[in-house]
Enzyme design. Sequence first.
Site, mmCIF file in Angstrom:
data_model
loop_
_atom_site.group_PDB
_atom_site.id
_atom_site.type_symbol
_atom_site.label_atom_id
_atom_site.label_comp_id
_atom_site.label_asym_id
_atom_site.label_seq_id
_atom_site.Cartn_x
_atom_site.Cartn_y
_atom_site.Cartn_z
ATOM 1 N N HIS A 32 0.812 -1.516 0.352
ATOM 2 C CA HIS A 32 0.038 0.016 0.285
ATOM 3 C C HIS A 32 0.558 1.044 0.093
ATOM 4 C CE1 HIS A 32 1.017 0.628 4.073
ATOM 5 N NE2 HIS A 32 0.722 -0.515 4.546
ATOM 6 N N GLY A 33 0.312 2.002 -0.192
ATOM 7 C CA GLY A 33 0.946 3.665 -0.409
ATOM 8 C C GLY A 33 0.686 4.009 0.647
ATOM 9 N N GLN A 34 1.908 5.095 0.516
ATOM 10 C CA GLN A 34 2.093 5.969 2.330
ATOM 11 C C GLN A 34 0.862 5.883 3.832
ATOM 12 O OE1 GLN A 34 3.486 10.759 2.997
ATOM 13 N NE2 GLN A 34 5.164 9.655 4.245
ATOM 14 N N SER A 35 1.364 5.187 4.349
ATOM 15 C CA SER A 35 -0.397 6.142 5.281
ATOM 16 C C SER A 35 -0.074 6.728 6.393
ATOM 17 C CB SER A 35 -0.992 4.294 6.115
ATOM 18 O OG SER A 35 0.053 3.759 6.716
ATOM 19 N N GLN A 36 -1.372 7.400 7.170
ATOM 20 C CA GLN A 36 -0.825 8.657 8.225
ATOM 21 C C GLN A 36 0.701 7.722 9.256
ATOM 22 O OE1 GLN A 36 -5.771 7.934 8.781
ATOM 23 N NE2 GLN A 36 -5.704 10.154 7.954
ATOM 24 N N GLY A 37 0.419 6.108 9.526
ATOM 25 C CA GLY A 37 0.646 5.095 10.424
ATOM 26 C C GLY A 37 2.456 5.519 10.236
ATOM 27 N N ASN A 38 2.432 5.524 8.708
ATOM 28 C CA ASN A 38 4.119 5.661 8.462
ATOM 29 C C ASN A 38 4.248 6.826 8.386
ATOM 30 O OD1 ASN A 38 2.977 3.931 4.992
ATOM 31 N ND2 ASN A 38 4.379 3.094 7.217
ATOM 32 N N ARG A 92 -6.139 1.180 4.260
ATOM 33 C CA ARG A 92 -5.196 2.435 3.150
ATOM 34 C C ARG A 92 -4.585 1.136 1.432
ATOM 35 N NH1 ARG A 92 -3.703 0.455 8.461
ATOM 36 N NH2 ARG A 92 -1.922 -1.763 8.498
ATOM 37 N N GLU A 120 -3.181 -7.099 7.403
ATOM 38 C CA GLU A 120 -1.549 -6.706 8.021
ATOM 39 C C GLU A 120 -1.627 -6.927 9.186
ATOM 40 O OE1 GLU A 120 1.499 -6.280 8.145
ATOM 41 O OE2 GLU A 120 1.592 -4.029 8.457
#
Length: 270
Positions: A32-38, A92, A120
């Site tokens: 997945h692309g960049q997430s808020q958690g990343n 995400r 995940e």
Amino acid sequence: MAGRVPCNTCAIICSHVKAKPPRPRRIILVRHGQSQGNVDECVYARVADPKVMLTEQGIAEAEECGREIRKMIERDGAHDWKAYFYVSPYKRSLETLRSLAKAFERSRIAGVREEPRLREQDFGNFQDQEQMKIEKAARKQYGRFFYRFPNGESAADVYDRITGFRETLKSDIDVGRFQPPGEQSPNMNIVIVSHGLTLRVFLMRWYKWTVEQFQGLHNFGNGKFLVMERGYGGRQNHAKPGELNYDCTMTGPGYFTHLDDHQESLLEPC
């Protein structure tokens, strides 16, 4: 002659034997692309992991990923290619799929399946960041593959559910579930949209890597993809069915310490 089947009977029998569906051209693993958690791990303390969204950068990464995948497929030069998608139900991942799929018109999409086993690794419910620092330090000491987070999973737990998904995927391939009615195209592309650790475990399970080999793996970047090309006899590996690949070398600890390195190398599985 006694014991022989007439040729016309053979023709009738052969006409009723269903040809085995062609295997996919490739399997494409997408993180997945960049997430808020990343960007900010504190998000997990107030937002449930399945509901964490992509950032604007993550959406752009997913769109670019879709364009790159399409370019790669088109380089095959096949006119009848299609893509079939499996996706984790986490938000995400779904947002990544929607964004990368913009590169594909409807006629190129064979289908999609939301697959909970691609989610995940479960790190527990709402995650206190101070406690997570303690847990991750303990995981490093205990071992990344076997350490189970409280109220969550270990990578070994993920391995178990990915084994089930692999069997489903294998069955889908064997029965030609991706093929539209009346079609037998070898140019089907399977795209799996999931998460960093889950995809590493998928690779470990598919290629029968050891725990030690898993320990040396790292996530590929957000919005990036890895391609598993079709190999010998249309399979997604290079060993002949039912045979060991004796040319394969495998790093890791020796299993038979009474043998020298050369003798043991002849016994290493692939």
